[in-house]
Design an enzyme around this catalytic site. Structure first.
Site, PDB file in Angstrom:
ATOM      1  N   VAL A  86       0.786  -1.311   0.013  1.00  0.00           N
ATOM      2  CA  VAL A  86      -0.014   0.037  -0.105  1.00  0.00           C
ATOM      3  C   VAL A  86       0.701   1.133  -0.032  1.00  0.00           C
ATOM      4  CG1 VAL A  86      -1.788   1.279   1.185  1.00  0.00           C
ATOM      5  CG2 VAL A  86      -1.984  -1.357   1.117  1.00  0.00           C
ATOM      6  N   LYS A  87       0.690   2.056  -0.916  1.00  0.00           N
ATOM      7  CA  LYS A  87       1.388   3.380  -1.096  1.00  0.00           C
ATOM      8  C   LYS A  87       0.844   4.434  -0.642  1.00  0.00           C
ATOM      9  CE  LYS A  87       4.575   5.166  -5.077  1.00  0.00           C
ATOM     10  NZ  LYS A  87       4.462   5.055  -6.254  1.00  0.00           N
ATOM     11  N   VAL A  88       1.419   5.037   0.460  1.00  0.00           N
ATOM     12  CA  VAL A  88       0.788   6.141   1.005  1.00  0.00           C
ATOM     13  C   VAL A  88       1.774   7.292   1.005  1.00  0.00           C
ATOM     14  CG1 VAL A  88       0.370   6.827   3.730  1.00  0.00           C
ATOM     15  CG2 VAL A  88       0.030   4.462   2.877  1.00  0.00           C
TER      16      VAL A  88
END
Ligand code: G3P
Length: 217
Positions: A86-88
């Protein structure tokens, strides 16, 4: 050094996978839009398509910028496929989201990192990867590679396990320079990876070997 390809283009991902040196894929909303992938369901399906081509990690970016929204989206993304990371974004609620995901065992990539301080925060929050954008720093007359060196130094001082994912790689020398200063991963276009292959002396040498072989056979 791990090699990721920074694209949502399935043909390029297949080419890179077939080359045999691909360890993963990074995407972002701009790269998705470039391929004409729009609408939540299409985007989610595209992530699964990418996971089915490549063996390694695939970064999928949240769109929400508030903690609850990022958690909701991130949980959906992480359940899509075991390869999803998951890219945050590196914003206040993003740091909280990194910590939340880290505590839950969900792997993350902290994106849009432009300073050593941001990278330190990402590591403390338990990010799996941190993505310093070196090309965009170069674009504004700031030494992007130096940021990779600074982060390497800081992470090594304290034994942080967050992997330094050099992003916004634009060309082949960026890859070589990042390898020299110890980036764990690089993500860039296929053209930058293919640039590593090329040397005129290789071509000249091979042509000579083949010509000499033909003389005797
Ligand atoms: O991985 C980050 C990347 O997508 C940004 O690259 O070339 O748009 O600065 P660029």
């Amino acid at each position: 050094m791990k090699f990721f390809i920074d694209t949502a283009n399935l043909d390029q991902i297949k080419d890179a996978q077939e080359l045999g040196v691909l360890d993963g894929v990074t995407t972002n909303p701009s790269l998705m839009a470039k391929e004409g992938i729009t609408g939540r369901n299409n985007i989610l399906k595209h992530y699964v398509d990418i996971c089915n081509i490549v063996d390694g990690d695939v970064s999928a970016e949240v769109i929400a910028t508030d903690l609850a929204g990022m958690i909701k989206e991130g949980e959906v993304l992480s359940e899509l496929h075991e390869q999803i990371v998951v890219k945050v974004p590196m914003i206040r609620d993003g740091v909280k989201a990194l910590k939340y995901f880290s505590d839950k065992g969900i792997r993350t990539n902290c994106t849009l990192v432009f300073s050593p301080g941001q990278a330190l925060l990402a590591a403390k929050a338990g990010a799996t990867y941190v993505s310093p954008f070196i090309g965009r720093l170069d674009d504004i007359s700031t030494d992007g590679l130096n940021l990779i060196s600074e982060i390497r130094h800081i992470y090594d001082n304290y034994g942080y396990e967050t992997e330094i994912l050099a992003a916004s790689i634009r060309h082949t020398m960026h890859i070589i320079d990042c390898a020299k200063v110890g980036a764990d991963v690089m993500t860039g276009p296929l053209s930058a990876i293919e640039g590593l292959l090329k040397h005129p002396l290789t071509d000249i040498g091979l042509a000579q070997f083949l010509a000499d072989y033909k003389k005797g056979n």
